[in-house]
Design an enzyme around this catalytic site. Structure first.
Site, PDB file in Angstrom:
ATOM      1  CE  LYS A 112      -3.799   2.145   2.631  1.00  0.00           C
ATOM      2  NZ  LYS A 112      -4.643   2.045   3.849  1.00  0.00           N
ATOM      3  CB  SER A 163      -8.056   3.842   3.031  1.00  0.00           C
ATOM      4  OG  SER A 163      -7.166   3.211   3.933  1.00  0.00           O
ATOM      5  CB  SER A 183      -8.258   0.985   5.889  1.00  0.00           C
ATOM      6  OG  SER A 183      -8.935   2.189   5.726  1.00  0.00           O
TER       7      SER A 183
HETATM    8  N1  GLN Z   1     -13.037   4.307   6.739  1.00  0.00           N
HETATM    9  C1  GLN Z   1     -12.345   4.743   7.895  1.00  0.00           C
HETATM   10  C2  GLN Z   1     -11.925   6.185   7.737  1.00  0.00           C
HETATM   11  O1  GLN Z   1     -12.240   6.737   6.737  1.00  0.00           O
HETATM   12  C3  GLN Z   1     -11.157   3.882   8.148  1.00  0.00           C
HETATM   13  C4  GLN Z   1      -9.961   4.252   7.372  1.00  0.00           C
HETATM   14  C5  GLN Z   1      -8.771   3.422   7.730  1.00  0.00           C
HETATM   15  O2  GLN Z   1      -8.892   2.397   8.395  1.00  0.00           O
HETATM   16  N2  GLN Z   1      -7.605   3.889   7.351  1.00  0.00           N
HETATM   17  O3  GLN Z   1     -11.316   6.747   8.587  1.00  0.00           O
END
Ligand code: GLN
Length: 477
Positions: A78, A153, A177
């Site tokens: 990532k 994400s 994410s």
């Molecule tokens: N969807 C969550 C957010 O927008 C989690 C994102 C993540 O785990 N990096 O913060």
């Protein structure tokens, strides 16, 4: 959907010289060239470094030397994780052109274990999002249905594994994410216990919540990769000294006699009927395998989303202060004074969601408000963590849906940040509590979209989570 070949079988082919690691890497790059223009899962490739590593593995195999555990295995990273000299953008325009001078610890460990790192995967900007639509480099498309999001994400990593553009991938999970995109893309995703994996070299979003973990096509492969990246690191003071278990071996152990908790709060209003039905089939399979299914109560679950979005944004506002146009990446060309340089670079470099979070977090931390918001959120966080501890006194694992809905359409929630935040309801709780979990594929909807079951276990309970997830996988729901 292509079914990636299991890691152990691929490794055996390389060890026995039936396949060359360099040919395998070439095969993956060929598939990436063919499919990535549509999926947009990779932002950049690290071909030279990957091929040099593959050749090293081939040379070891040719000499008959012992090969490391991930010898020749193609893995994607990532883009919030840094690789020396390679573009590392975190999905943001503000880091365009940034080439870090060092490797993240997880990158170092994967390479030391023989992995071939193919390139960097697309993600929501600074990992803020649930759909991958917040990337400055365009959305990723879900390989199961390219009109749909892959989740976020870590959407690029999940899509890459689902489309067999990598055997495994690393993602990060701050509030879901890894788990949520794993569920949307029909792959396995692991939330490691906070501190289990070093965060050194992770471009930070919310430091008390950020975790690194693997995606893979099956539970055993995910367990193998976690075993390689886990363990104490002097470069990350929050990394734990606890010994690393043989997660892959643990995942094969029978589940008979395990006590599995089912919290009613995760099967309430807002849960898609087909997701519920699939997860209930998963629970029935665990019962069939000899688990004892018990209700557990997590009554503060409803406060988890506001609590998470206060703490995560507060930490983000502090972490992202370092992007000033001076030290890293993008610098606005239209600045006369230093103050202008800061504000123009940040204004032009950050996307809308990142700005929204910096504003929310700065507000939550500001004098006069921090007691009402940030401090209160910390108190609720403690209550949520204690609630899980009490539940784990009675059960070995807790199972829930990973997401209340399957993969949604591109654009469907993009204009409504609150609806997007609310969909994180089942994943943010474990993030706040610091416990670990796995999202494992658990059937599909009538339209053929994958559903994920979330298996949660106590701190450092990864072996148990893998074991339960493997039983669900083996049931072939
Ligand atoms: N969807 C969550 C957010 O927008 C989690 C994102 C993540 O785990 N990096 O913060």
């Amino acid at each position: 959907m292509e079914n990636p070949r299991p890691l152990a079988a691929l490794r055996a082919e390389i060890v026995e010289q039936r396949t060359k690691a360099s040919d395998l890497a070439a095969e993956y790059y060929e598939r990436i060239a063919r499919k990535n223009p549509q999926l947009n899962a990779f932002l950049s490739l690290t071909r030279e470094r990957a091929l040099a590593q593959a050749e090293r593995m081939d040379a070891l195999a040719a000499k008959g030397d012992p090969l490391p555990p991930l010898a020749g295995i193609p893995i994607a990273i990532k883009d919030v994780l840094v690789m020396q000299g390679a573009a590392s953008t975190a999905g943001s325009k503000i880091l365009a052109g940034y080439r870090p001078p060092y490797d993240a610890t997880v990158v170092e460990r994967l390479e030391a274990a023989g992995a071939v790192l193919l390139g960097k995967t697309n993600c929501d900007e600074f990992a803020m999002g649930s759909s991958n639509e917040n990337s400055a480099y365009g959305p990723v498309r879900n390989p199961w249905d390219t009109e749909r999001v892959p989740g976020g994400s870590s959407g690029g990593s999940a899509a890459a594994v689902a489309a067999d553009l990598a055997v495994a991938a690393l993602g990060t999970d701050t509030g879901g994410s890894i788990r949520q995109p794993a569920s949307f893309c029909g792959v396995v995703g692991v939330l490691s216990t906070y501190g289990r994996v070093s965060r050194y070299g992770l471009i930070a979003f919310a430091s008390s919540l950020d975790r690194i973990g693997p995606f893979a096509g099956n539970v055993r492969d995910a367990a193998t990769v976690l075993g390689v990246i886990a363990g104490h690191d002097p470069c990350d003071a929050t990394s734990l000294h606890a010994p690393v278990e043989d997660y892959a071996a643990a995942s094969d152990r029978p589940v008979e006699g395990l006590r599995i908790g089912v919290p009613a709060e995760y099967f309430a209003e807002g849960l898609d009927a087909e997701v519920r039905a699939a997860v209930e089939r998963g629970i029935a399979a665990l019962k069939e395998a000899g688990c004892q299914i018990k209700p557990v109560h997590l009554p503060h679950t409803k406060y988890a989303v506001p609590t998470y979005y206060l703490i995560a944004t507060a930490e983000a506002s502090a972490n992202l202060a370092r992007f000033d146009g001076v030290r890293y990446g993008y610098r606005s060309p239209r600045s006369e004074t230093l103050a202008d340089l800061y504000s123009h670079s940040r204004d032009e470099g950050f996307g809308a969601e990142v700005k929204r979070r910096i504003l929310l977090g700065t507000y939550a931390l500001s004098a006069g408000y921090s007691d009402a918001y940030y401090r209160k959120a910390q108190q609720v966080r403690r209550i949520l963590a204690e609630e899980f501890l009490r539940a784990f006194a009675e059960v070995d694992a807790i199972v829930t849906p990973t997401s209340p809905v399957p993969a949604f359409k591109l654009g469907e929630k993009a204009g409504d940040p609150l609806a997007m935040y609310l969909a994180d309801i089942y994943t943010v709780t474990a993030s706040l509590a610091g416990i670990c979990g796995v999202s494992v594929p658990c059937g599909t909807t009538g339209a053929g979209l994958p559903v994920g079951m979330q298996v949660l276990a106590r701190h450092l309970g990864e072996s148990t989570a893998f074991r339960v997830a493997r039983a669900v996988e083996a049931a072939g729901i």
